[in-house]
Design a protein around this motif. Sequence first.
Motif, PDB file in Angstrom:
ATOM      1  N   GLY A  90       6.647   5.912  14.801  1.00 48.15           N
ATOM      2  CA  GLY A  90       6.457   7.228  13.983  1.00 48.15           C
ATOM      3  C   GLY A  90       6.099   7.181  12.563  1.00 48.15           C
ATOM      4  O   GLY A  90       6.239   8.258  11.755  1.00 48.15           O
ATOM      5  N   TYR A  91       5.551   6.021  12.302  1.00 50.59           N
ATOM      6  CA  TYR A  91       4.975   5.983  10.954  1.00 50.59           C
ATOM      7  C   TYR A  91       3.559   5.872  10.856  1.00 50.59           C
ATOM      8  O   TYR A  91       3.007   4.889  11.480  1.00 50.59           O
ATOM      9  CB  TYR A  91       5.627   4.702  10.021  1.00 50.59           C
ATOM     10  CG  TYR A  91       7.144   4.793   9.656  1.00 50.59           C
ATOM     11  CD1 TYR A  91       7.569   5.385   8.530  1.00 50.59           C
ATOM     12  CD2 TYR A  91       7.924   4.633  10.649  1.00 50.59           C
ATOM     13  CE1 TYR A  91       8.932   5.615   8.422  1.00 50.59           C
ATOM     14  CE2 TYR A  91       9.269   4.403  10.431  1.00 50.59           C
ATOM     15  CZ  TYR A  91       9.702   4.874   9.296  1.00 50.59           C
ATOM     16  OH  TYR A  91      11.150   4.915   9.012  1.00 50.59           O
ATOM     17  N   THR A  92       2.840   6.716  10.170  1.00 50.12           N
ATOM     18  CA  THR A  92       1.357   6.759   9.939  1.00 50.12           C
ATOM     19  C   THR A  92       0.993   5.714   8.693  1.00 50.12           C
ATOM     20  O   THR A  92       0.702   6.226   7.841  1.00 50.12           O
ATOM     21  CB  THR A  92       0.525   7.940   9.693  1.00 50.12           C
ATOM     22  OG1 THR A  92       1.199   8.660   8.603  1.00 50.12           O
ATOM     23  CG2 THR A  92       1.000   8.963  10.976  1.00 50.12           C
ATOM     24  N   ILE A  93       0.652   4.452   9.032  1.00 50.02           N
ATOM     25  CA  ILE A  93       0.723   3.681   7.829  1.00 50.02           C
ATOM     26  C   ILE A  93      -0.263   2.590   8.334  1.00 50.02           C
ATOM     27  O   ILE A  93      -0.268   1.935   9.287  1.00 50.02           O
ATOM     28  CB  ILE A  93       1.790   2.948   7.597  1.00 50.02           C
ATOM     29  CG1 ILE A  93       1.599   2.100   6.282  1.00 50.02           C
ATOM     30  CG2 ILE A  93       2.767   2.423   8.653  1.00 50.02           C
ATOM     31  CD1 ILE A  93       3.044   1.578   5.436  1.00 50.02           C
ATOM     32  N   GLY A  94      -1.494   2.322   7.593  1.00 50.17           N
ATOM     33  CA  GLY A  94      -2.402   1.366   8.115  1.00 50.17           C
ATOM     34  C   GLY A  94      -2.172  -0.129   7.537  1.00 50.17           C
ATOM     35  O   GLY A  94      -1.035  -0.274   6.992  1.00 50.17           O
ATOM     36  N   GLU A  95      -2.846  -0.984   8.284  1.00 46.57           N
ATOM     37  CA  GLU A  95      -2.836  -2.350   7.880  1.00 46.57           C
ATOM     38  C   GLU A  95      -2.670  -2.715   6.448  1.00 46.57           C
ATOM     39  O   GLU A  95      -1.935  -3.360   6.065  1.00 46.57           O
ATOM     40  CB  GLU A  95      -3.631  -3.194   8.694  1.00 46.57           C
ATOM     41  CG  GLU A  95      -3.440  -4.676   8.628  1.00 46.57           C
ATOM     42  CD  GLU A  95      -4.690  -5.574   9.397  1.00 46.57           C
ATOM     43  OE1 GLU A  95      -4.816  -6.646   9.419  1.00 46.57           O
ATOM     44  OE2 GLU A  95      -5.303  -4.794  10.396  1.00 46.57           O
ATOM     45  N   ARG A  96      -3.892  -2.160   5.739  1.00 50.08           N
ATOM     46  CA  ARG A  96      -3.993  -2.213   4.183  1.00 50.08           C
ATOM     47  C   ARG A  96      -2.491  -1.976   3.567  1.00 50.08           C
ATOM     48  O   ARG A  96      -1.985  -2.776   2.822  1.00 50.08           O
ATOM     49  CB  ARG A  96      -4.913  -1.737   3.757  1.00 50.08           C
ATOM     50  CG  ARG A  96      -6.416  -2.380   4.191  1.00 50.08           C
ATOM     51  CD  ARG A  96      -7.506  -1.481   3.330  1.00 50.08           C
ATOM     52  NE  ARG A  96      -7.691  -0.142   3.902  1.00 50.08           N
ATOM     53  CZ  ARG A  96      -8.266   0.760   3.232  1.00 50.08           C
ATOM     54  NH1 ARG A  96      -9.264   0.241   2.279  1.00 50.08           N
ATOM     55  NH2 ARG A  96      -8.427   1.875   3.677  1.00 50.08           N
ATOM     56  N   ALA A  97      -1.974  -0.960   3.945  1.00 50.40           N
ATOM     57  CA  ALA A  97      -0.617  -0.433   3.375  1.00 50.40           C
ATOM     58  C   ALA A  97       0.650  -1.274   3.792  1.00 50.40           C
ATOM     59  O   ALA A  97       1.257  -1.638   2.691  1.00 50.40           O
ATOM     60  CB  ALA A  97      -0.462   1.082   3.813  1.00 50.40           C
ATOM     61  N   VAL A  98       0.361  -1.860   4.856  1.00 56.25           N
ATOM     62  CA  VAL A  98       1.604  -2.744   5.326  1.00 56.25           C
ATOM     63  C   VAL A  98       1.522  -3.906   4.562  1.00 56.25           C
ATOM     64  O   VAL A  98       2.299  -4.391   3.933  1.00 56.25           O
ATOM     65  CB  VAL A  98       1.516  -3.001   6.825  1.00 56.25           C
ATOM     66  CG1 VAL A  98       2.216  -4.154   7.263  1.00 56.25           C
ATOM     67  CG2 VAL A  98       1.697  -2.022   7.744  1.00 56.25           C
ATOM     68  N   SER A 103      -1.843   7.107   5.881  1.00 57.22           N
ATOM     69  CA  SER A 103      -2.616   6.195   5.946  1.00 57.22           C
ATOM     70  C   SER A 103      -3.403   5.852   7.391  1.00 57.22           C
ATOM     71  O   SER A 103      -2.662   5.780   8.345  1.00 57.22           O
ATOM     72  CB  SER A 103      -2.059   4.698   5.553  1.00 57.22           C
ATOM     73  OG  SER A 103      -3.071   3.529   5.410  1.00 57.22           O
ATOM     74  N   VAL A 104      -4.505   6.323   7.611  1.00 53.67           N
ATOM     75  CA  VAL A 104      -5.107   6.277   8.749  1.00 53.67           C
ATOM     76  C   VAL A 104      -5.807   4.678   9.274  1.00 53.67           C
ATOM     77  O   VAL A 104      -6.677   4.184   8.680  1.00 53.67           O
ATOM     78  CB  VAL A 104      -6.595   7.023   9.037  1.00 53.67           C
ATOM     79  CG1 VAL A 104      -6.736   6.998  10.160  1.00 53.67           C
ATOM     80  CG2 VAL A 104      -5.979   8.409   8.111  1.00 53.67           C
ATOM     81  N   PRO A 105      -5.175   4.182  10.551  1.00 54.75           N
ATOM     82  CA  PRO A 105      -5.716   2.899  11.001  1.00 54.75           C
ATOM     83  C   PRO A 105      -7.160   2.994  11.401  1.00 54.75           C
ATOM     84  O   PRO A 105      -7.585   3.947  11.521  1.00 54.75           O
ATOM     85  CB  PRO A 105      -4.708   2.669  12.090  1.00 54.75           C
ATOM     86  CG  PRO A 105      -3.432   3.630  12.147  1.00 54.75           C
ATOM     87  CD  PRO A 105      -4.354   4.872  11.455  1.00 54.75           C
ATOM     88  N   ASP A 106      -7.771   1.558  11.345  1.00 56.38           N
ATOM     89  CA  ASP A 106      -9.083   1.353  11.869  1.00 56.38           C
ATOM     90  C   ASP A 106      -9.124   1.821  13.328  1.00 56.38           C
ATOM     91  O   ASP A 106      -8.217   1.638  14.018  1.00 56.38           O
ATOM     92  CB  ASP A 106      -9.411  -0.070  11.730  1.00 56.38           C
ATOM     93  CG  ASP A 106      -9.317  -0.426  10.310  1.00 56.38           C
ATOM     94  OD1 ASP A 106      -9.596   0.341   9.538  1.00 56.38           O
ATOM     95  OD2 ASP A 106      -9.327  -1.821  10.107  1.00 56.38           O
ATOM     96  N   GLY A 107     -10.188   2.384  13.633  1.00 57.32           N
ATOM     97  CA  GLY A 107     -10.415   2.754  14.900  1.00 57.32           C
ATOM     98  C   GLY A 107      -9.891   4.323  15.369  1.00 57.32           C
ATOM     99  O   GLY A 107      -9.923   4.771  16.423  1.00 57.32           O
ATOM    100  N   LYS A 108      -9.218   4.844  14.441  1.00 66.38           N
ATOM    101  CA  LYS A 108      -8.425   6.046  14.585  1.00 66.38           C
ATOM    102  C   LYS A 108      -8.890   7.088  13.541  1.00 66.38           C
ATOM    103  O   LYS A 108      -9.661   6.788  12.629  1.00 66.38           O
ATOM    104  CB  LYS A 108      -6.985   6.154  14.296  1.00 66.38           C
ATOM    105  CG  LYS A 108      -6.459   4.733  15.264  1.00 66.38           C
ATOM    106  CD  LYS A 108      -6.264   5.054  16.684  1.00 66.38           C
ATOM    107  CE  LYS A 108      -5.389   4.066  17.364  1.00 66.38           C
ATOM    108  NZ  LYS A 108      -5.402   4.189  18.633  1.00 66.38           N
ATOM    109  N   PHE A 109      -8.737   8.488  13.903  1.00 65.20           N
ATOM    110  CA  PHE A 109      -8.786   9.423  12.731  1.00 65.20           C
ATOM    111  C   PHE A 109      -7.690  10.143  12.990  1.00 65.20           C
ATOM    112  O   PHE A 109      -6.742  10.281  13.752  1.00 65.20           O
ATOM    113  CB  PHE A 109     -10.282  10.235  13.151  1.00 65.20           C
ATOM    114  CG  PHE A 109      -9.882  11.381  14.277  1.00 65.20           C
ATOM    115  CD1 PHE A 109      -9.583  12.620  13.852  1.00 65.20           C
ATOM    116  CD2 PHE A 109      -9.910  10.987  15.577  1.00 65.20           C
ATOM    117  CE1 PHE A 109      -9.342  13.661  15.106  1.00 65.20           C
ATOM    118  CE2 PHE A 109      -9.789  11.842  16.486  1.00 65.20           C
ATOM    119  CZ  PHE A 109      -9.412  13.060  16.399  1.00 65.20           C
ATOM    120  N   ALA A 110      -7.213  10.865  11.785  1.00 64.06           N
ATOM    121  CA  ALA A 110      -6.009  11.821  11.825  1.00 64.06           C
ATOM    122  C   ALA A 110      -6.209  13.290  11.547  1.00 64.06           C
ATOM    123  O   ALA A 110      -7.134  13.619  10.929  1.00 64.06           O
ATOM    124  CB  ALA A 110      -5.013  11.042  10.662  1.00 64.06           C
TER     125      ALA A 110
END
Length: 326
Positions: free
Chosen positions: A37-45, A156-163
């Motif tokens: 349930g967290y919208t967080i991308g790889e860079r933010a991780v 933060s929107v992951p690669d290959g996705k949109f929000a």
Amino acid sequence: MTDPDVQRKLIEIMRIIAKSDKPLGARLIADELQNRGYTIGERAVRYHLRVLDERGFTKKHGYIGRTITEFGLKEINDALIGGRLDMVITRIEELVYKTTYDPQEKKGNVIVDVSVIDKRDYEKALDILKCAIDAGVSISPRIKVLDEGSEEGDISVPDGKFAIANVCSITYDGILLRNGIPSTLLYGGLMQMKAHKPVSFVDIIGYSGTSLDPIKIFINKRSTSVLDYIESGTGKLLADLRYVPGSAKEKAREVMELAKGSDIGGYLAIGETGKDVFSVPVEKGKAGISVFAGSNVITAIAEAGIPVNAYPAYSIMDYNMMKKLE
């Protein structure tokens, strides 16, 4: 770890790492965070991992990934109880406090739901979203679409996705608070609709004392029938219920009607003091207010067979950054 939002993410990352029997990299951690349930991308991780390394909670093993340290395990155990109790209502209260939207000035921050969808489903998802908005099941026709790699506040929107960010119904609680009206969010539930009119709640879940958002529970259970409602005017839609002091009922009505002037609507009823609202009892001296959940528009996309990761009441956003779909 002073910011509650950052603290929750750091603790969740440590929990994910602690459950693995081998070092974990940022991509796997980001994927699991999405599932939780967290919208967080790889860079933010990666940024959060550096923070954990610096504090001695995790240990980096070259390019392989991270493992948890003894110090990190202790931090998890200390945070375990507090992190579970009333997590949802505490987060919601923080968002309500941060809401600054002024219906008269028509500017300020609103609370938004955030949903993450595969880019391959972009056109179909937006077509369904437009239909749902036109059918009147949303809080506002304004949305914000964020592309992959975008970072907007804590989104933060992951690669290959949109929000998609859409206005959340709990924005009303923030607007009421700014106008001196305290509200208590009680339930999220399913509203039975017939002939385009609300009839009664057929199922409800309380916000207090749960670590899961009631609206998300109903989304995951696939309990809704938003598409049926769009086609026929009959179906089950997501809605929530809060109460305000009975003496503030008329002022609350004025404020909510004023909000309609800036495309913030979706409220279903303001009940009489001490009287049931759509078959749900209300305390003596209180007036119940029921509002459509903003997540109805996203639920319509999921009902059409498009995979959606939905995060109700996720963040705040400047309302004037959100636009109507063309």
